[in-house]
Design an enzyme around this catalytic site. Structure first.
Site, PDB file in Angstrom:
ATOM      1  N   GLN A 110     -24.027  24.483   7.760  1.00 50.64           N
ATOM      2  CA  GLN A 110     -24.908  25.542   8.253  1.00 50.64           C
ATOM      3  C   GLN A 110     -24.248  26.287   9.413  1.00 50.64           C
ATOM      4  OE1 GLN A 110     -28.088  26.356   6.996  1.00 50.64           O
ATOM      5  NE2 GLN A 110     -27.673  28.137   8.250  1.00 50.64           N
ATOM      6  N   HIS A 147     -25.473  19.487  11.061  1.00 43.47           N
ATOM      7  CA  HIS A 147     -25.484  20.289   9.828  1.00 43.47           C
ATOM      8  C   HIS A 147     -24.277  21.232   9.892  1.00 43.47           C
ATOM      9  CE1 HIS A 147     -26.848  22.009   6.215  1.00 43.47           C
ATOM     10  NE2 HIS A 147     -27.993  22.552   6.579  1.00 43.47           N
ATOM     11  N   ARG A 159     -23.542  30.859   3.457  1.00 46.63           N
ATOM     12  CA  ARG A 159     -23.329  29.426   3.204  1.00 46.63           C
ATOM     13  C   ARG A 159     -22.378  29.259   2.023  1.00 46.63           C
ATOM     14  NH1 ARG A 159     -27.225  25.556   4.501  1.00 46.63           N
ATOM     15  NH2 ARG A 159     -25.791  24.138   3.471  1.00 46.63           N
ATOM     16  N   ASP A 188     -35.210  27.235  14.397  1.00 44.15           N
ATOM     17  CA  ASP A 188     -35.333  26.339  13.236  1.00 44.15           C
ATOM     18  C   ASP A 188     -36.727  25.713  13.305  1.00 44.15           C
ATOM     19  OD1 ASP A 188     -34.832  24.667  11.063  1.00 44.15           O
ATOM     20  OD2 ASP A 188     -33.518  23.290  12.143  1.00 44.15           O
ATOM     21  N   CYS A 214     -31.816  28.928   9.995  1.00 41.32           N
ATOM     22  CA  CYS A 214     -31.115  28.297   8.874  1.00 41.32           C
ATOM     23  C   CYS A 214     -31.931  28.328   7.582  1.00 41.32           C
ATOM     24  CB  CYS A 214     -30.750  26.864   9.228  1.00 41.32           C
ATOM     25  SG  CYS A 214     -32.166  25.858   9.713  1.00 41.32           S
ATOM     26  N   ARG A 222     -26.293  14.693   1.543  1.00 42.14           N
ATOM     27  CA  ARG A 222     -27.350  15.006   2.518  1.00 42.14           C
ATOM     28  C   ARG A 222     -28.106  13.715   2.780  1.00 42.14           C
ATOM     29  NH1 ARG A 222     -31.389  20.096   2.634  1.00 42.14           N
ATOM     30  NH2 ARG A 222     -29.526  20.861   3.676  1.00 42.14           N
TER      31      ARG A 222
END
Ligand code: CP
Ligand code: NVA
Length: 311
Positions: free
Chosen positions: A132, A129, A292, A224, A264, A102
């Site tokens: 996700q 992402h 996920r 988000d 998310c 990340r």
């Protein structure tokens, strides 16, 4: 597929194979457990930013598949500061069978992949992402069935999550509309790329500044945070700029009655989404979080294990 850096780099068959595998691994897990196909394998997890879902779901996913994972905190590795990113990749490749990272700058994950001998998985960058979006289209597929011809409306910042949803949605034939305040739309290069995928799948991409229009006919409403990790100093300004971009009951009522709402997470409740929607009957927020795990197990099984895509 050697690495998993962007949904844009997968073809539609590879994406569907991952979704099918995620479905199978989830069913297998619910029926008693997954086969230990990653026995003895270790995933190195390198984080430049905080995480709840990504860290825990990757670590648990490795355990489900018989392997293990090692958390490397932002302070420990200091990508590019303590030593070069290329050297981090070279060294980690001698110890672990896969790297999940990340990062702030997407070029850092590309550099890790360029110098790593083992698969690299993008656990979020400033650009995108993909894990996700994979979990999200898996969730939408579970809840809605066929995805082709469905409409996803993303309300808010044209950010990393929006970018990956633009790629995943259009590759699967979904119409994707992003409604953002002026100046916060997705990058034109991302929109161009998504329009190319949409042209192939028969879908459409629209960019709008009007949430009420964007959610018309939507099957999925997505939002988000307004300020992503690393943008904390802009948070107050963005709160003013994003007035009117909240996913609340009035906005949800303008979509299809059976529409699902996605986020998310982490959520800033009371800002981009209200409690009533996040905890309401149309919310898929926690199913997304759960998925996920299974979606990433499909990525891990494919990259680190015996499963290969396309067959
Ligand atoms: N959605 C997501 O990636 O959550 P974390 O930042 O907690 O990993
Ligand atoms: N856009 C958010 C997503 C967090 C999972 C961020 O980058 O902070």
């Amino acid at each position: 597929m050697k690495h998993f850096l962007s949904i844009a780099e997968l073809n539609t068959d590879e994406l569907w194979n991952l979704l099918q595998l995620a479905h199978d691994l989830k069913a297998e897990w619910k029926a008693g457990g997954n086969d230990p196909i990653l026995k003895g394998k270790v995933l190195g997890m390198l984080f430049q930013k905080p995480s709840l879902r990504t860290r825990v779901s990757f670590e648990v996913g490795m355990v489900h598949l018989g392997g293990s994972a090692m958390y490397l905190s932002p302070n420990e590795i200091q990508l590019g500061k303590r030593e070069t990113t290329a050297d981090v990749a070279r060294v980690l490749s001698r110890y672990v069978q896969g790297i999940m990272a990340r990062v702030f700058a997407h070029r850092d994950i590309e550099e890790l992949a360029a110098y790593s001998d083992v698969p690299v998985i993008n656990g979020l960058s400033g650009y995108n992402h993909p894990c996700q979006a994979l979990g999200d289209v898996f969730t939408a597929w579970e809840k809605l069935g066929d995805l082709a011809g469905r409409k996803l409306a993303f309300i808010g910042d044209g950010n990393n999550v929006a970018n990956s949803l633009l790629f995943a949605g259009t590759k699967l034939g979904m119409d994707v509309t992003v409604a953002s305040p002026a100046g916060y739309e997705p990058h034109p290069g991302v929109v161009r790329l998504a329009r190319g995928f949409a042209a192939e799948s028969g879908a459409r991409v629209e960019v709008s500044n009007v949430p009420a229009d964007a959610v018309q006919g939507a099957d999925v409403i997505y939002t988000d945070v307004w300020a992503s990790m690393g943008q904390e100093e802009e948070a107050e300004l963005r709160k003013r700029r994003f007035v009117g971009f909240q996913v609340n009951e009035a906005l949800v009522a303008r979509a299809k009655p059976e529409a699902i709402v996605m986020h998310c997470l982490p959520a800033h409740r009371g800002e981009e989404i209200t409690d009533a929607v996040a905890d309401g009957p149309q919310s898929a927020l926690f199913d997304e979080a759960e998925n996920r795990l299974h979606a990433q197990k499909a990525v891990l099984a494919t990259l680190l294990g015996p499963r290969s895509l396309g067959g």
